[in-house]
Design a protein around this motif. Structure first.
Motif, PDB file in Angstrom:
ATOM      1  N   PHE A 129       0.675  22.680  20.447  1.00 50.61           N
ATOM      2  CA  PHE A 129      -0.360  23.018  19.470  1.00 50.61           C
ATOM      3  C   PHE A 129      -1.270  21.801  19.319  1.00 50.61           C
ATOM      4  CE2 PHE A 129      -2.400  23.797  15.463  1.00 50.61           C
ATOM      5  CZ  PHE A 129      -2.523  25.184  15.409  1.00 50.61           C
ATOM      6  N   PRO A 130      -2.593  21.987  19.336  1.00 47.89           N
ATOM      7  CA  PRO A 130      -3.503  20.845  19.208  1.00 47.89           C
ATOM      8  C   PRO A 130      -3.268  20.080  17.904  1.00 47.89           C
ATOM      9  CG  PRO A 130      -4.695  22.803  19.910  1.00 47.89           C
ATOM     10  CD  PRO A 130      -3.310  23.261  19.544  1.00 47.89           C
ATOM     11  N   LEU A 131      -3.416  18.760  17.978  1.00 47.56           N
ATOM     12  CA  LEU A 131      -3.252  17.912  16.794  1.00 47.56           C
ATOM     13  C   LEU A 131      -4.614  17.712  16.138  1.00 47.56           C
ATOM     14  CD1 LEU A 131      -1.590  15.998  14.965  1.00 47.56           C
ATOM     15  CD2 LEU A 131      -2.176  14.162  16.566  1.00 47.56           C
ATOM     16  N   PRO A 132      -4.785  18.192  14.889  1.00 51.70           N
ATOM     17  CA  PRO A 132      -6.086  18.061  14.240  1.00 51.70           C
ATOM     18  C   PRO A 132      -6.293  16.691  13.610  1.00 51.70           C
ATOM     19  CG  PRO A 132      -4.659  19.624  13.060  1.00 51.70           C
ATOM     20  CD  PRO A 132      -3.840  18.979  14.116  1.00 51.70           C
ATOM     21  N   ASP A 175      -9.771  18.352  17.404  1.00 55.43           N
ATOM     22  CA  ASP A 175      -8.419  18.740  17.817  1.00 55.43           C
ATOM     23  C   ASP A 175      -8.058  18.006  19.108  1.00 55.43           C
ATOM     24  OD1 ASP A 175      -7.489  20.724  15.866  1.00 55.43           O
ATOM     25  OD2 ASP A 175      -9.172  21.942  16.590  1.00 55.43           O
ATOM     26  N   ILE A 176      -6.977  17.220  19.061  1.00 54.12           N
ATOM     27  CA  ILE A 176      -6.473  16.566  20.281  1.00 54.12           C
ATOM     28  C   ILE A 176      -5.706  17.604  21.094  1.00 54.12           C
ATOM     29  CG2 ILE A 176      -4.901  14.820  21.199  1.00 54.12           C
ATOM     30  CD1 ILE A 176      -5.500  13.077  18.806  1.00 54.12           C
ATOM     31  N   VAL A 177      -6.095  17.752  22.360  1.00 56.48           N
ATOM     32  CA  VAL A 177      -5.475  18.763  23.225  1.00 56.48           C
ATOM     33  C   VAL A 177      -4.855  18.087  24.454  1.00 56.48           C
ATOM     34  CG1 VAL A 177      -6.997  20.616  22.454  1.00 56.48           C
ATOM     35  CG2 VAL A 177      -7.705  19.185  24.375  1.00 56.48           C
ATOM     36  N   ASN A 178      -3.963  18.850  25.103  1.00 53.81           N
ATOM     37  CA  ASN A 178      -3.326  18.402  26.359  1.00 53.81           C
ATOM     38  C   ASN A 178      -2.604  17.069  26.188  1.00 53.81           C
ATOM     39  OD1 ASN A 178      -4.428  20.668  27.678  1.00 53.81           O
ATOM     40  ND2 ASN A 178      -6.341  19.571  28.074  1.00 53.81           N
ATOM     41  N   HIS A 200      -4.872  12.723   9.787  1.00 53.37           N
ATOM     42  CA  HIS A 200      -4.402  13.394  11.002  1.00 53.37           C
ATOM     43  C   HIS A 200      -3.325  14.404  10.631  1.00 53.37           C
ATOM     44  CE1 HIS A 200      -0.707  11.026  10.827  1.00 53.37           C
ATOM     45  NE2 HIS A 200      -1.480   9.967  10.592  1.00 53.37           N
ATOM     46  N   GLY A 201      -3.053  15.302  11.553  1.00 57.36           N
ATOM     47  CA  GLY A 201      -2.126  16.395  11.275  1.00 57.36           C
ATOM     48  C   GLY A 201      -0.674  16.121  11.601  1.00 57.36           C
ATOM     49  N   LEU A 202      -0.313  14.869  11.902  1.00 54.77           N
ATOM     50  CA  LEU A 202       1.107  14.536  12.062  1.00 54.77           C
ATOM     51  C   LEU A 202       1.733  14.388  10.680  1.00 54.77           C
ATOM     52  CD1 LEU A 202       1.061  11.879  14.931  1.00 54.77           C
ATOM     53  CD2 LEU A 202       2.074  14.170  15.043  1.00 54.77           C
ATOM     54  N   PHE A 203       2.698  15.200  10.385  1.00 57.53           N
ATOM     55  CA  PHE A 203       3.426  15.120   9.115  1.00 57.53           C
ATOM     56  C   PHE A 203       4.818  14.589   9.420  1.00 57.53           C
ATOM     57  CE2 PHE A 203      -0.108  17.363   7.654  1.00 57.53           C
ATOM     58  CZ  PHE A 203      -0.050  17.585   6.288  1.00 57.53           C
ATOM     59  N   LEU A 204       4.987  13.287   9.204  1.00 54.33           N
ATOM     60  CA  LEU A 204       6.224  12.604   9.580  1.00 54.33           C
ATOM     61  C   LEU A 204       7.052  12.317   8.329  1.00 54.33           C
ATOM     62  CD1 LEU A 204       4.817  10.092  12.229  1.00 54.33           C
ATOM     63  CD2 LEU A 204       5.385  12.515  12.487  1.00 54.33           C
ATOM     64  N   ASP A 205       8.277  12.772   8.338  1.00 49.13           N
ATOM     65  CA  ASP A 205       9.238  12.496   7.250  1.00 49.13           C
ATOM     66  C   ASP A 205       8.796  13.069   5.905  1.00 49.13           C
ATOM     67  OD1 ASP A 205      10.868  10.993   9.056  1.00 49.13           O
ATOM     68  OD2 ASP A 205       9.455   9.331   8.860  1.00 49.13           O
ATOM     69  N   TYR A 206       8.196  14.221   5.938  1.00 47.53           N
ATOM     70  CA  TYR A 206       7.820  14.905   4.697  1.00 47.53           C
ATOM     71  C   TYR A 206       8.775  16.052   4.350  1.00 47.53           C
ATOM     72  CZ  TYR A 206       3.310  12.593   4.022  1.00 47.53           C
ATOM     73  OH  TYR A 206       2.328  11.671   3.773  1.00 47.53           O
ATOM     74  N   VAL A 207       9.118  16.852   5.351  1.00 42.33           N
ATOM     75  CA  VAL A 207       9.823  18.102   5.060  1.00 42.33           C
ATOM     76  C   VAL A 207      11.305  17.854   4.756  1.00 42.33           C
ATOM     77  CG1 VAL A 207      10.303  18.602   7.497  1.00 42.33           C
ATOM     78  CG2 VAL A 207      10.204  20.472   5.849  1.00 42.33           C
TER      79      VAL A 207
END
Length: 224
Positions: A129-132, A175-178, A200-207
């Motif tokens: 999935f592309p990273l927004p 959107d970062i792709v590939n 950025h759309g990286l959600f690290l250590d949240y959930v």
């Protein structure tokens, strides 16, 4: 086939109790959470919602769910949100719906974060999935060129009409792709250092917990 999104979204309501301040996420799965919460509020549940997007706010208001802005609460008891991808280490990509900045701010203010997903969102490695990236319109092309120097390919997000997509905050999305995101901490650091990248759309250590709806109608609870 069972609606995986619906069963996951509705299941999350079991973690909502009277008097809670609840973060209301954005997207096609948490849509069902909000619909169910609307029914529960109509039957007497007393909660206050904090919406992560204008779209979510409209849905909640239509259902009679009381809302406050993030500025007006000190903390959030639990936030229920969707995700675009989640790996085995509980790291995720969010922002397919364009609400990543507000979603991350609400998640950061929350004591507990629950993600509701259908089973195809569980992946081995992030990146299919592309990273927004939410970027300010001024100089967005410079951000794209900066990334291209490292062979990072991006697409400027557009609406179906062809117009540039604009977030609730008045920004654009690249959107970062590939790209495969194995070293997520490195990527987080790298993207945070680029001027003009708001979030950025990286959600690290949240959930804290994942509620996964499966095609056979089962629900899997995945906890850290």
């Amino acid at each position: 086939m069972m609606n995986q999104k619906k069963i996951a979204g509705e299941k999350a309501c079991e973690w909502i109790k009277d008097g809670m301040i609840v973060g209301l996420g954005t997207g096609s799965t948490v849509y069902y959470t909000i619909e169910k919460l609307g029914d529960m509020v109509a039957k007497g549940l007393q909660i206050t919602g904090v919406a992560t997007s204008e779209e979510t706010a409209k849905q909640a208001e239509k259902l009679g769910i009381p809302l406050k802005s993030l500025n007006d609460v000190t903390e959030i008891d639990v936030t229920i949100d969707g995700a675009d991808e989640i790996d085995a280490d509980f790291q995720g990509i969010k922002g397919g719906g364009g609400a990543l900045l507000r979603e991350k701010m609400v998640a950061n203010a929350s004591l507990k974060n629950i993600w509701v997903v259908s089973e195809e969102k569980l992946v081995r490695n992030l990146g299919e999935f592309p990273l927004p990236l939410e970027v300010i319109p001024f100089g967005w092309k410079q951000i794209q060129r900066e990334l291209e120097k490292d062979d990072i390919e991006t697409n400027l997000r557009k609406q179906s009409s062809g117009e540039v997509y604009v977030t609730n905050n008045g920004n654009y999305i690249l959107d970062i792709v590939n790209q495969t995101f194995t070293d997520t901490a490195m990527w987080q650091e790298k993207l945070a250092q680029i001027p003009g990248v708001v979030e950025h759309g990286l959600f690290l250590d949240y959930v804290d917990m994942i509620i996964c709806g499966k095609a056979n109608g089962e629900i899997e609870l995945i906890k850290k």
